[in-house]
Design a protein around this motif. Structure first.
Motif, PDB file in Angstrom:
ATOM      1  N   VAL A 369       0.597  -1.041   0.149  1.00  0.00           N
ATOM      2  CA  VAL A 369      -0.127   0.238  -0.179  1.00  0.00           C
ATOM      3  C   VAL A 369       0.391   1.422  -0.296  1.00  0.00           C
ATOM      4  O   VAL A 369       1.265   1.419   1.079  1.00  0.00           O
ATOM      5  CB  VAL A 369      -0.393   0.044   0.666  1.00  0.00           C
ATOM      6  CG1 VAL A 369      -1.623   1.164   0.940  1.00  0.00           C
ATOM      7  CG2 VAL A 369      -1.732  -0.998   1.064  1.00  0.00           C
ATOM      8  N   PRO A 370       0.998   1.797  -0.941  1.00  0.00           N
ATOM      9  CA  PRO A 370       1.988   3.073  -1.372  1.00  0.00           C
ATOM     10  C   PRO A 370       1.294   4.502  -0.836  1.00  0.00           C
ATOM     11  O   PRO A 370      -0.090   4.265  -1.540  1.00  0.00           O
ATOM     12  CB  PRO A 370       2.376   2.851  -2.703  1.00  0.00           C
ATOM     13  CG  PRO A 370       1.227   2.615  -3.277  1.00  0.00           C
ATOM     14  CD  PRO A 370       0.847   1.233  -2.271  1.00  0.00           C
ATOM     15  N   LEU A 371       1.750   5.058  -0.070  1.00  0.00           N
ATOM     16  CA  LEU A 371       1.478   6.435   1.056  1.00  0.00           C
ATOM     17  C   LEU A 371       2.277   7.481   0.059  1.00  0.00           C
ATOM     18  O   LEU A 371       3.403   7.942   0.685  1.00  0.00           O
ATOM     19  CB  LEU A 371       1.185   6.094   2.305  1.00  0.00           C
ATOM     20  CG  LEU A 371       0.442   4.654   2.839  1.00  0.00           C
ATOM     21  CD1 LEU A 371       1.300   4.531   4.619  1.00  0.00           C
ATOM     22  CD2 LEU A 371      -0.594   4.918   2.324  1.00  0.00           C
ATOM     23  N   SER A 400      -8.450   2.562  -1.529  1.00  0.00           N
ATOM     24  CA  SER A 400      -9.557   3.858  -1.099  1.00  0.00           C
ATOM     25  C   SER A 400      -8.998   4.458   0.314  1.00  0.00           C
ATOM     26  O   SER A 400      -9.509   5.079   0.893  1.00  0.00           O
ATOM     27  CB  SER A 400     -10.940   3.087  -0.998  1.00  0.00           C
ATOM     28  OG  SER A 400     -11.411   2.558   0.188  1.00  0.00           O
ATOM     29  N   LEU A 401      -8.451   3.764   0.985  1.00  0.00           N
ATOM     30  CA  LEU A 401      -8.481   4.341   2.409  1.00  0.00           C
ATOM     31  C   LEU A 401      -6.566   4.679   2.442  1.00  0.00           C
ATOM     32  O   LEU A 401      -5.705   5.837   3.107  1.00  0.00           O
ATOM     33  CB  LEU A 401      -7.742   3.080   3.678  1.00  0.00           C
ATOM     34  CG  LEU A 401      -9.347   2.683   4.051  1.00  0.00           C
ATOM     35  CD1 LEU A 401      -8.780   1.458   5.066  1.00  0.00           C
ATOM     36  CD2 LEU A 401      -9.973   3.908   4.666  1.00  0.00           C
ATOM     37  N   ALA A 402      -5.957   4.189   1.399  1.00  0.00           N
ATOM     38  CA  ALA A 402      -4.562   5.304   1.179  1.00  0.00           C
ATOM     39  C   ALA A 402      -4.456   6.247   0.840  1.00  0.00           C
ATOM     40  O   ALA A 402      -3.403   6.906   2.102  1.00  0.00           O
ATOM     41  CB  ALA A 402      -3.835   5.023   0.182  1.00  0.00           C
ATOM     42  N   PRO A 403      -5.413   7.270   0.432  1.00  0.00           N
ATOM     43  CA  PRO A 403      -4.714   9.135   0.568  1.00  0.00           C
ATOM     44  C   PRO A 403      -5.232   9.526   1.899  1.00  0.00           C
ATOM     45  O   PRO A 403      -4.349   9.938   3.399  1.00  0.00           O
ATOM     46  CB  PRO A 403      -6.383   9.547   0.322  1.00  0.00           C
ATOM     47  CG  PRO A 403      -6.129   8.391  -1.373  1.00  0.00           C
ATOM     48  CD  PRO A 403      -5.868   6.715  -0.465  1.00  0.00           C
ATOM     49  N   MET A 404      -6.146   8.614   2.879  1.00  0.00           N
ATOM     50  CA  MET A 404      -6.537   9.402   4.297  1.00  0.00           C
ATOM     51  C   MET A 404      -4.813   8.406   5.089  1.00  0.00           C
ATOM     52  O   MET A 404      -5.174   9.493   6.185  1.00  0.00           O
ATOM     53  CB  MET A 404      -7.742   8.242   5.146  1.00  0.00           C
ATOM     54  CG  MET A 404      -7.768   8.754   6.036  1.00  0.00           C
ATOM     55  SD  MET A 404      -9.390   7.524   6.695  1.00  0.00           S
ATOM     56  CE  MET A 404      -8.316   6.272   7.187  1.00  0.00           C
TER      57      MET A 404
END
Length: 425
Positions: A369-371, A400-404
């Motif tokens: 999961v890239p952030l 979908s949670l990555a940006p948050m």
């Protein structure tokens, strides 16, 4: 196909087929018993008619012996009456015996060996009887030896009647047995139908109604704020699929809300990672979870925080290469990626050192999961010892949670001094 075998529709269809087979089978069996019973009653009537004819023939012979004619006028009258009646009784006995033999041949269900043997013996004895009677009456039809014939009937008819009576008793016993079988079969059919119906009702109550109630209870628990509530799955049918979907939704809801609540509070990166590991565990089971702080180039990074199923978390504080992990070479454009087979990935992407290192440690699949934010970059790595351990829903959720997560972790990274932390599971 497996879903079809376990589906409610398939189970209901199977139950209906079983009920139909039981009902039709019992009906056919009862019909067969009924037809056999009717055939036996028909044959029994013919045997009883044969017995009646034999008794009449014996009575006629004995009567003539006791009242034989003593003059020519009486003799002439007896020739006209007695002989005609005697020959008529013999013909009726003969016709009834032939009809009985035809009836037995037409109904295989009642033609047992003992019965066929008995009728064959009677037929042989009757043939001898007829031959002897004609011999006693003599060749002259106008002046037959009536008294001789009557005495022959009186002496030989009782043996014939005894055989016929034995057949009557044999048929009567077989007919009574068939009647008992038919009655028992009818009762058995009713009991089997009741048992099948009771089983169907119990299955519907425990297999459908109770599970629907459990689903309603789960919905009420989640509606009241018990996010993460897991309901029993049970069978892998439509209700089981519904339970799986509900549990997934409940876990995802708990994960999202818990992360939102934590990330809104001011905290440090270590605490945020611990919270992420704890909340994601029920929804994304993993054997190794790490947060890698990615360099500005996006080609490598340092494993800052980690948690694993082993006593010591591997690769902690080590610098690792991130090349060959994503389809996009630019880390800023990378999206959540599932590597179902790490060994195969290392063969196809020789530059993927992190994948090779995880494979060396015994992990077979990974979820990356890239952030990405304008100020901070990170990479969450979920690794599992089983191949293909992560499903599409988990990939979509983490994407979908990555940006948050990126924004929250970046904010918490700013309030914490950069120091390694070892987190034990």
């Amino acid at each position: 196909m497996n879903f079809m075998r376990n589906g409610l529709q398939w189970k209901v269809l199977t139950g209906l087929v079983i009920l139909t087979v039981v009902t039709v089978g019992s009906q056919l069996w009862n019909t067969s018993l009924y037809r056999t019973s009717v055939a036996r009653y028909t044959v029994l009537g013919e045997v009883q008619q044969l017995e009646t004819t034999g008794e009449a023939l014996l009575g006629r012979g004995q009567h003539y012996v006791n009242n034989a004619a003593r003059d020519f006028e009486s003799y002439a009258r007896d020739v006209a009456l007695f002989k005609r009646e005697l020959i008529g009784d013999v013909a009726r006995f003969d016709d009834t015996l032939k009809s009985l033999q035809l009836s037995i041949a037409a109904h295989d269900a009642i033609a047992d060996d003992a019965l066929v043997e008995g009728i064959a013996r009677l037929d042989g004895a009757w043939a001898d009887y007829r031959s002897g009677l004609h011999e006693q009456l003599g060749p002259d039809e106008n002046e037959p030896r009536l008294e001789w014939g009557a005495r022959f009937v009186s002496n030989n008819q009782p043996a014939i009647n005894a055989q016929v009576h034995a057949l009557v008793e044999q048929f009567q016993a077989a007919t009574d047995s068939d009647s008992r079988k038919a009655s028992a079969s009818g009762i058995g059919s009713v009991l089997v139908s009741l048992i099948v119906t009771a089983i169907a009702l119990l299955w519907f109550f425990f297999g459908v109604t109770q599970r629907i109630r459990a689903t309603v209870t789960g919905c009420q628990r989640v509606a009241s704020g018990d996010f993460g509530y897991q309901m029993p799955v049970g069978a892998k049918d439509e209700l089981g699929q519904l339970a799986i979907a509900f549990n997934s939704l409940s876990s995802r809801t708990r994960l999202v809300l818990s992360l939102l609540d934590h990330l809104q509070r001011r905290s440090n990166l270590a605490t945020s990672f611990v919270e992420l590991a704890r909340e994601s565990a029920p929804y994304i089971p993993t054997d190794w979870l790490a947060l890698i702080e990615v360099s500005d180039s996006g080609n490598d990074g340092t494993v800052r925080y980690g948690v694993s199923s082993t006593p010591k978390t591997a690769l902690l504080n080590e610098r690792v290469s991130l090349l060959g992990l994503f389809a996009q070479r630019d880390f800023a454009k990378a999206s959540t990626t599932h590597l179902p087979d790490l060994r195969r990935h290392t063969v196809e992407h020789g530059e993927s050192r992190l994948a090779r290192e995880l494979a060396r440690l015994g992990y077979q699949s990974a979820l990356l999961v890239p952030l990405n934010t304008s100020e901070w970059r990170g990479l969450l790595v979920f690794a599992h010892q089983s191949p293909g351990a992560f499903v599409e829903d988990q990939v979509k959720l983490m994407n979908s949670l990555a940006p948050m997560l990126a924004n929250g972790l970046a904010r918490n990274a700013r309030v914490q001094e950069a120091e390694p932390a070892l987190l034990e599971s």
